[in-house]
Write a protein that holds these residues in place. Sequence first.
Motif, mmCIF file in Angstrom:
data_model
loop_
_atom_site.group_PDB
_atom_site.id
_atom_site.type_symbol
_atom_site.label_atom_id
_atom_site.label_comp_id
_atom_site.label_asym_id
_atom_site.label_seq_id
_atom_site.Cartn_x
_atom_site.Cartn_y
_atom_site.Cartn_z
ATOM 1 N N TYR A 245 0.754 -1.344 0.171
ATOM 2 C CA TYR A 245 0.193 0.107 -0.464
ATOM 3 C C TYR A 245 0.589 1.501 -0.002
ATOM 4 C CZ TYR A 245 -2.779 3.647 1.676
ATOM 5 O OH TYR A 245 -3.797 4.920 2.152
ATOM 6 N N TYR A 246 1.977 1.245 0.592
ATOM 7 C CA TYR A 246 2.180 2.500 0.605
ATOM 8 C C TYR A 246 3.658 2.534 -0.093
ATOM 9 C CZ TYR A 246 0.685 3.460 5.535
ATOM 10 O OH TYR A 246 -0.257 3.502 6.180
ATOM 11 N N SER A 247 4.052 1.214 -1.359
ATOM 12 C CA SER A 247 4.690 1.042 -2.070
ATOM 13 C C SER A 247 4.328 2.829 -3.163
ATOM 14 C CB SER A 247 4.813 0.529 -2.504
ATOM 15 O OG SER A 247 3.750 -0.029 -4.117
ATOM 16 N N ALA A 248 5.460 3.971 -3.793
ATOM 17 C CA ALA A 248 5.508 4.483 -4.889
ATOM 18 C C ALA A 248 4.584 3.793 -5.631
ATOM 19 C CB ALA A 248 6.956 5.187 -5.189
ATOM 20 N N MET A 249 4.679 3.057 -6.409
ATOM 21 C CA MET A 249 3.357 2.119 -7.079
ATOM 22 C C MET A 249 2.209 2.398 -7.226
ATOM 23 S SD MET A 249 3.283 1.522 -10.840
ATOM 24 C CE MET A 249 4.862 1.383 -11.305
ATOM 25 N N THR A 250 2.151 1.600 -5.971
ATOM 26 C CA THR A 250 0.534 1.506 -5.715
ATOM 27 C C THR A 250 0.054 3.424 -4.901
ATOM 28 O OG1 THR A 250 0.853 -0.150 -4.210
ATOM 29 C CG2 THR A 250 -0.856 1.069 -3.688
ATOM 30 N N GLN A 251 0.381 3.827 -5.267
ATOM 31 C CA GLN A 251 -0.204 4.898 -5.077
ATOM 32 C C GLN A 251 -0.372 5.882 -6.177
ATOM 33 O OE1 GLN A 251 -0.558 5.721 -1.637
ATOM 34 N NE2 GLN A 251 -0.417 4.548 -0.947
ATOM 35 N N VAL A 252 0.760 5.850 -7.913
ATOM 36 C CA VAL A 252 0.728 6.387 -8.669
ATOM 37 C C VAL A 252 -0.430 5.489 -8.937
ATOM 38 C CG1 VAL A 252 2.026 5.755 -11.311
ATOM 39 C CG2 VAL A 252 2.591 6.702 -9.479
ATOM 40 N N SER B 225 11.242 1.551 -5.640
ATOM 41 C CA SER B 225 10.827 0.552 -5.300
ATOM 42 C C SER B 225 12.640 -0.272 -4.392
ATOM 43 C CB SER B 225 11.064 0.186 -6.557
ATOM 44 O OG SER B 225 11.932 0.982 -7.121
ATOM 45 N N ASP B 226 13.054 0.879 -3.653
ATOM 46 C CA ASP B 226 14.336 0.846 -4.175
ATOM 47 C C ASP B 226 14.502 0.813 -2.178
ATOM 48 O OD1 ASP B 226 14.803 3.021 -3.634
ATOM 49 O OD2 ASP B 226 16.357 3.612 -4.490
ATOM 50 N N GLY B 227 13.815 0.963 -1.544
ATOM 51 C CA GLY B 227 12.874 0.920 -0.341
ATOM 52 C C GLY B 227 13.505 2.691 0.843
ATOM 53 N N SER B 228 14.091 3.206 -0.515
ATOM 54 C CA SER B 228 13.949 4.809 0.009
ATOM 55 C C SER B 228 13.104 5.175 0.694
ATOM 56 C CB SER B 228 14.950 5.655 -0.747
ATOM 57 O OG SER B 228 14.042 5.627 -2.056
ATOM 58 N N SER B 229 12.615 6.956 1.502
ATOM 59 C CA SER B 229 11.417 7.445 1.967
ATOM 60 C C SER B 229 11.375 8.673 0.252
ATOM 61 C CB SER B 229 11.188 7.725 2.871
ATOM 62 O OG SER B 229 11.765 6.732 3.886
ATOM 63 N N VAL B 230 10.416 8.917 0.484
ATOM 64 C CA VAL B 230 9.873 10.319 -0.467
ATOM 65 C C VAL B 230 10.123 11.036 0.231
ATOM 66 C CG1 VAL B 230 8.276 11.423 -1.650
ATOM 67 C CG2 VAL B 230 8.761 9.422 -2.041
ATOM 68 N N VAL B 231 11.182 12.546 -0.236
ATOM 69 C CA VAL B 231 11.563 13.375 -0.174
ATOM 70 C C VAL B 231 11.016 14.342 0.019
ATOM 71 C CG1 VAL B 231 13.807 14.766 0.610
ATOM 72 C CG2 VAL B 231 14.243 12.157 1.121
ATOM 73 N N LEU B 232 10.475 15.194 0.374
ATOM 74 C CA LEU B 232 9.534 16.514 -0.235
ATOM 75 C C LEU B 232 9.733 17.783 0.631
ATOM 76 C CD1 LEU B 232 5.861 15.047 -0.632
ATOM 77 C CD2 LEU B 232 7.682 15.367 -2.330
ATOM 78 N N VAL B 233 10.702 18.593 -0.192
ATOM 79 C CA VAL B 233 10.761 20.693 0.875
ATOM 80 C C VAL B 233 8.669 20.939 0.885
ATOM 81 C CG1 VAL B 233 11.099 22.477 -0.102
ATOM 82 C CG2 VAL B 233 12.304 20.710 -0.678
ATOM 83 N N LYS B 234 8.848 20.834 2.211
ATOM 84 C CA LYS B 234 7.503 21.141 2.184
ATOM 85 C C LYS B 234 8.090 22.688 2.789
ATOM 86 C CE LYS B 234 3.414 20.353 4.809
ATOM 87 N NZ LYS B 234 2.573 20.130 3.860
ATOM 88 N N TYR B 235 6.993 24.009 2.578
ATOM 89 C CA TYR B 235 6.637 24.860 3.158
ATOM 90 C C TYR B 235 5.444 25.213 3.958
ATOM 91 C CZ TYR B 235 10.614 25.779 -0.661
ATOM 92 O OH TYR B 235 11.855 25.835 -0.967
ATOM 93 N N THR B 236 5.439 25.928 5.116
ATOM 94 C CA THR B 236 3.627 25.668 5.757
ATOM 95 C C THR B 236 3.989 27.327 5.896
ATOM 96 O OG1 THR B 236 5.609 25.953 7.456
ATOM 97 C CG2 THR B 236 4.766 24.156 7.280
ATOM 98 N N ASN B 237 4.706 28.544 5.616
ATOM 99 C CA ASN B 237 4.467 29.645 5.215
ATOM 100 C C ASN B 237 3.622 30.247 3.927
ATOM 101 O OD1 ASN B 237 6.080 32.488 4.828
ATOM 102 N ND2 ASN B 237 5.157 33.081 7.114
ATOM 103 N N VAL B 238 2.860 30.711 4.123
ATOM 104 C CA VAL B 238 2.464 31.234 2.595
ATOM 105 C C VAL B 238 3.347 32.154 1.530
ATOM 106 C CG1 VAL B 238 0.464 32.350 1.390
ATOM 107 C CG2 VAL B 238 -0.068 31.185 3.393
ATOM 108 N N GLY B 239 3.340 33.114 2.702
ATOM 109 C CA GLY B 239 4.869 34.210 2.219
ATOM 110 C C GLY B 239 5.876 33.347 1.633
ATOM 111 N N ARG B 240 6.726 32.644 1.933
ATOM 112 C CA ARG B 240 7.536 32.002 1.052
ATOM 113 C C ARG B 240 7.138 30.678 0.183
ATOM 114 N NH1 ARG B 240 12.854 31.577 0.710
ATOM 115 N NH2 ARG B 240 13.423 29.667 0.410
#
Length: 306
Positions: free
Chosen positions: A6-13, A198-213
Amino acid sequence: MFGIRYYSAMTQVVLVGFVCFLCPGMFNAVNGLGGGGQMDATAGNNANTALYSTFVVFGVLGGAIVNLCGVRYTIFGSGFMYALYSASYIFLNHHPKNASFTIAAGALLGVGAGILWAAQGMIMVSYPREEEKAKYIAVFWVIFNLGGMLGGILPFAINYNSTQTKNADGVYIAFVVLECLGACLGLALAPPSKVTRSDGSSVVLVKYTNVGREAIEVIKLFLNPKMLGLLPMCFTSNFFYTYQFNHLNGALFNMRTRGFNNIFYWGFQMLGAFAISRLLDYKNFSRRRRGFVAFVLVFVFFNALW
């Protein structure tokens, strides 16, 4: 074991593919009939003008909204805008002189579509590994365009023995139900922080929580030459829809054969996506060479069709 899949990248796609199968895919089917499935395309044209006017704005702002609100809830809310748009044609069937609801629904859909496609784009570029991106995009594109095919089958089957010059209410009701299901399916997506490649690594996302940023980061994109270089391709991939759907399919065919044409139109997009993915993931070519060859092929086929 189920949790890992369920948590695999392909399942999410695949999941986001089915969301787009049920929401934008059904929208493509409605639009592909020409004039939204009406004999007079005026209302459909005006609704699409309103749609793309707001889409332009929220296509830019969508990424910031997704970053701030999260993938699941933005896709969930945006999906219902597709259902509202299809429902507006039921109203238009019974009030053909009053297109205001359909035009307003088109404007709201532009807002939702800009946000939904920003969320989809975030998933498609960040979830797969670099050497698997074309395969993942092809999987998504095949599932997504199945929606257009199914949407072609529905009016073809329902109107098979009919001589009506517009879609029956039942066709639009079917679209509305499917689009509502697609919106709800957005809630089934896993949080990006839990997705593994698929190689077991985690997805890394840059997340901004400030509207101005977020606003600053969006503005920076328009100073990026590589991003600006994509604008002509973006234009050529969408500008022809009004001609193909309204002035070709809508003007020359009846309701039944419009749906029949749609089956092939979207079906061959599935084949094209699969074929070019094989080239784009071909390991014996450098990335630059793969991109160049794919660009030439698309350029030649695209212009040969015209």
